[in-house]
Design a protein around this motif. Structure first.
Motif, PDB file in Angstrom:
ATOM      1  N   ASP A   1      37.860   0.352 -27.868  1.00 13.68           N
ATOM      2  CA  ASP A   1      37.180   0.493 -29.161  1.00 13.68           C
ATOM      3  C   ASP A   1      35.766   1.016 -28.969  1.00 13.68           C
ATOM      4  O   ASP A   1      35.316   1.933 -29.672  1.00 13.68           O
ATOM      5  CB  ASP A   1      37.147  -0.851 -29.891  1.00 13.68           C
ATOM      6  CG  ASP A   1      38.529  -1.329 -30.315  1.00 13.68           C
ATOM      7  OD1 ASP A   1      39.432  -0.483 -30.423  1.00 13.68           O
ATOM      8  OD2 ASP A   1      38.689  -2.540 -30.536  1.00 13.68           O
ATOM      9  N   GLN A   2      35.044   0.444 -28.009  1.00 16.19           N
ATOM     10  CA  GLN A   2      33.658   0.855 -27.775  1.00 16.19           C
ATOM     11  C   GLN A   2      33.574   2.248 -27.176  1.00 16.19           C
ATOM     12  O   GLN A   2      32.714   3.057 -27.553  1.00 16.19           O
ATOM     13  CB  GLN A   2      32.969  -0.160 -26.869  1.00 16.19           C
ATOM     14  CG  GLN A   2      32.807  -1.537 -27.505  1.00 16.19           C
ATOM     15  CD  GLN A   2      32.285  -2.576 -26.546  1.00 16.19           C
ATOM     16  OE1 GLN A   2      31.539  -2.261 -25.618  1.00 16.19           O
ATOM     17  NE2 GLN A   2      32.682  -3.828 -26.741  1.00 16.19           N
ATOM     18  N   LEU A   3      34.464   2.557 -26.231  1.00 19.27           N
ATOM     19  CA  LEU A   3      34.490   3.894 -25.633  1.00 19.27           C
ATOM     20  C   LEU A   3      34.773   4.952 -26.690  1.00 19.27           C
ATOM     21  O   LEU A   3      34.088   5.990 -26.753  1.00 19.27           O
ATOM     22  CB  LEU A   3      35.553   3.943 -24.537  1.00 19.27           C
ATOM     23  CG  LEU A   3      35.848   5.320 -23.923  1.00 19.27           C
ATOM     24  CD1 LEU A   3      34.616   5.885 -23.243  1.00 19.27           C
ATOM     25  CD2 LEU A   3      37.016   5.232 -22.942  1.00 19.27           C
TER      26      LEU A   3
ATOM     27  N   ALA B   1      40.944   6.949 -27.425  1.00 21.43           N
ATOM     28  CA  ALA B   1      41.071   6.391 -26.089  1.00 21.43           C
ATOM     29  C   ALA B   1      42.355   5.575 -26.006  1.00 21.43           C
ATOM     30  O   ALA B   1      42.727   4.898 -26.965  1.00 21.43           O
ATOM     31  CB  ALA B   1      39.872   5.512 -25.755  1.00 21.43           C
ATOM     32  N   SER B   2      43.020   5.633 -24.842  1.00 25.97           N
ATOM     33  CA  SER B   2      44.286   4.923 -24.665  1.00 25.97           C
ATOM     34  C   SER B   2      44.398   4.358 -23.264  1.00 25.97           C
ATOM     35  O   SER B   2      43.796   4.879 -22.318  1.00 25.97           O
ATOM     36  CB  SER B   2      45.479   5.859 -24.899  1.00 25.97           C
ATOM     37  OG  SER B   2      45.423   6.480 -26.156  1.00 25.97           O
ATOM     38  N   VAL B   3      45.200   3.305 -23.146  1.00 27.55           N
ATOM     39  CA  VAL B   3      45.577   2.753 -21.846  1.00 27.55           C
ATOM     40  C   VAL B   3      47.098   2.675 -21.815  1.00 27.55           C
ATOM     41  O   VAL B   3      47.731   2.263 -22.797  1.00 27.55           O
ATOM     42  CB  VAL B   3      44.968   1.358 -21.608  1.00 27.55           C
ATOM     43  CG1 VAL B   3      45.647   0.652 -20.443  1.00 27.55           C
ATOM     44  CG2 VAL B   3      43.474   1.480 -21.333  1.00 27.55           C
TER      45      VAL B   3
ATOM     46  N   GLU C   1      31.703   8.627 -18.748  1.00 29.25           N
ATOM     47  CA  GLU C   1      32.032   7.504 -19.629  1.00 29.25           C
ATOM     48  C   GLU C   1      33.316   6.816 -19.181  1.00 29.25           C
ATOM     49  O   GLU C   1      33.436   5.587 -19.222  1.00 29.25           O
ATOM     50  CB  GLU C   1      32.167   7.981 -21.071  1.00 29.25           C
ATOM     51  CG  GLU C   1      30.847   8.257 -21.765  1.00 29.25           C
ATOM     52  CD  GLU C   1      30.074   6.967 -22.061  1.00 29.25           C
ATOM     53  OE1 GLU C   1      30.654   5.874 -21.947  1.00 29.25           O
ATOM     54  OE2 GLU C   1      28.888   7.063 -22.418  1.00 29.25           O
ATOM     55  N   LEU C   2      34.304   7.605 -18.759  1.00 33.42           N
ATOM     56  CA  LEU C   2      35.547   7.021 -18.264  1.00 33.42           C
ATOM     57  C   LEU C   2      35.296   6.196 -17.008  1.00 33.42           C
ATOM     58  O   LEU C   2      35.845   5.099 -16.846  1.00 33.42           O
ATOM     59  CB  LEU C   2      36.572   8.114 -17.976  1.00 33.42           C
ATOM     60  CG  LEU C   2      37.215   8.784 -19.197  1.00 33.42           C
ATOM     61  CD1 LEU C   2      38.002  10.020 -18.763  1.00 33.42           C
ATOM     62  CD2 LEU C   2      38.126   7.813 -19.937  1.00 33.42           C
ATOM     63  N   ARG C   3      34.448   6.705 -16.116  1.00 33.27           N
ATOM     64  CA  ARG C   3      34.121   5.977 -14.892  1.00 33.27           C
ATOM     65  C   ARG C   3      33.388   4.670 -15.222  1.00 33.27           C
ATOM     66  O   ARG C   3      33.590   3.648 -14.547  1.00 33.27           O
ATOM     67  CB  ARG C   3      33.237   6.834 -13.991  1.00 33.27           C
ATOM     68  CG  ARG C   3      33.898   8.086 -13.458  1.00 33.27           C
ATOM     69  CD  ARG C   3      34.917   7.758 -12.397  1.00 33.27           C
ATOM     70  NE  ARG C   3      35.323   8.943 -11.640  1.00 33.27           N
ATOM     71  CZ  ARG C   3      36.531   9.164 -11.206  1.00 33.27           C
ATOM     72  NH1 ARG C   3      37.494   8.289 -11.460  1.00 33.27           N
ATOM     73  NH2 ARG C   3      36.820  10.245 -10.516  1.00 33.27           N
TER      74      ARG C   3
ATOM     75  N   ARG D   1      45.302   1.249 -27.768  1.00 32.44           N
ATOM     76  CA  ARG D   1      44.799   2.542 -28.222  1.00 32.44           C
ATOM     77  C   ARG D   1      43.718   2.345 -29.271  1.00 32.44           C
ATOM     78  O   ARG D   1      43.792   1.415 -30.092  1.00 32.44           O
ATOM     79  CB  ARG D   1      45.952   3.369 -28.801  1.00 32.44           C
ATOM     80  CG  ARG D   1      45.559   4.766 -29.268  1.00 32.44           C
ATOM     81  CD  ARG D   1      46.799   5.608 -29.478  1.00 32.44           C
ATOM     82  NE  ARG D   1      46.509   6.828 -30.197  1.00 32.44           N
ATOM     83  CZ  ARG D   1      45.989   7.925 -29.657  1.00 32.44           C
ATOM     84  NH1 ARG D   1      45.691   7.940 -28.374  1.00 32.44           N
ATOM     85  NH2 ARG D   1      45.770   8.995 -30.378  1.00 32.44           N
ATOM     86  N   ALA D   2      42.714   3.197 -29.214  1.00 26.41           N
ATOM     87  CA  ALA D   2      41.663   3.241 -30.233  1.00 26.41           C
ATOM     88  C   ALA D   2      41.553   4.685 -30.688  1.00 26.41           C
ATOM     89  O   ALA D   2      41.122   5.542 -29.918  1.00 26.41           O
ATOM     90  CB  ALA D   2      40.334   2.746 -29.670  1.00 26.41           C
ATOM     91  N   ALA D   3      41.984   4.972 -31.895  1.00 28.25           N
ATOM     92  CA  ALA D   3      42.066   6.359 -32.377  1.00 28.25           C
ATOM     93  C   ALA D   3      40.922   6.678 -33.321  1.00 28.25           C
ATOM     94  O   ALA D   3      40.695   5.971 -34.303  1.00 28.25           O
ATOM     95  CB  ALA D   3      43.399   6.592 -33.070  1.00 28.25           C
ATOM     96  N   GLN D   4      40.193   7.744 -33.013  1.00 28.84           N
ATOM     97  CA  GLN D   4      39.148   8.241 -33.896  1.00 28.84           C
ATOM     98  C   GLN D   4      39.731   9.142 -34.969  1.00 28.84           C
ATOM     99  O   GLN D   4      39.322   9.126 -36.106  1.00 28.84           O
ATOM    100  CB  GLN D   4      38.105   9.028 -33.090  1.00 28.84           C
ATOM    101  CG  GLN D   4      37.132   8.159 -32.335  1.00 28.84           C
ATOM    102  CD  GLN D   4      36.114   7.507 -33.246  1.00 28.84           C
ATOM    103  OE1 GLN D   4      35.603   8.137 -34.169  1.00 28.84           O
ATOM    104  NE2 GLN D   4      35.824   6.248 -32.993  1.00 28.84           N
TER     105      GLN D   4
END
Length: 253
Positions: free
Chosen positions: A93-95, A103-105, A240-242, A118-121
């Protein structure tokens, strides 16, 4: 203790096979199509499908069957209990909020990836992704990172038994070329996909590592191809991913 064959309910097993026959490429199935995809005879496939209809897990228009949202109950509850899904959601959510992208895992299940969180913009893909959604591992950034966690032999075996039918004109379908890209992901520690799953979609993924140094999942960001050039994704989003990767490594057991 191993289950005895007498403890296995054959009809239940067949019903599960019928449910698994439906996927993004086969959202509607006839009795004949279900029989082909499951290896069941048509009479058995028909009874399983009609049972799903009777219990509210499927609809029937007279020829084709489709699953209803009720079937999500079978998987969503299990996914929600996975500690990893609970841990990563606030980080996603924050990313997503920081970078303005989805963003997804995901984890790998044989030749496919399964989305855990998942956090979808914004909606970039034509299909809506959510926890439980599946995509091929060989042509997704998440999947290539997860394949890179395996040995060369293990990854190749998975690629060679995958359905390599191209999703777009840019899809890589040659096993050797796919393995070259998996090897690059292993060396570089990230993978970039440029419109191989769907035209207009690019993504970049990194592995998620637990406290014991094991790769347990993958994290990605997906964005419209009109927003970013493929060769700029690493420069723009990898830091940011790192950052999230390092943070999660401290809390994933």
């Amino acid at each position: 203790m191993a289950n005895k064959s007498s403890d296995v309910i054959a009809a239940f097993t067949k019903g599960l096979r019928v449910i698994e026959a439906f996927d993004a490429q086969h959202p509607r199935l006839s009795v004949a199509g279900t029989a082909v995809r499951t290896g069941l005879d048509r009479a058995t496939a028909r009874r399983c499908l009609l049972t799903l209809v009777a219990e509210g897990y499927a609809l029937h228009d007279g020829k084709y069957f489709t699953l209803t949202p009720r079937v999500l109950r079978l998987g969503m509850a299990a996914l929600a209990t996975l500690p990893l899904a609970q841990i990563v959601q606030p980080w996603l959510d924050q990313l997503s909020e920081r970078v303005g992208q989805s963003a997804s895992v995901a984890i790998r299940d044989d030749t496919e990836i399964v989305y855990l969180a998942r956090a979808a913009q914004k909606r970039v893909m034509s299909i809506g992704l959510m926890p439980g959604s599946r995509l091929p591992a060989h042509c997704t950034s998440l999947g290539r990172v997860l394949l890179a966690a395996l040995s060369e032999a293990e990854a190749r075996a998975i690629v060679e038994r995958s359905d390599l039918v191209p999703h777009t004109a840019l899809s890589v379908t040659d096993p050797d070329e796919i393995m070259t890209r998996v090897a690059a992901a292993r060396t570089e520690g990230f993978a970039i996909i440029d419109q191989e799953v769907e035209i207009g979609l690019r993504s970049i993924a990194v592995p998620l590592i637990d406290g014991h140094g094991r790769i347990v999942a993958a994290l990605n960001l997906g964005m419209a191809a009109t927003q970013e050039r493929a060769d700029s994704l690493a420069e723009t989003y990898l830091p940011e991913l790192r950052r999230v990767q390092a943070g999660l490594a401290r809390v994933i057991g």
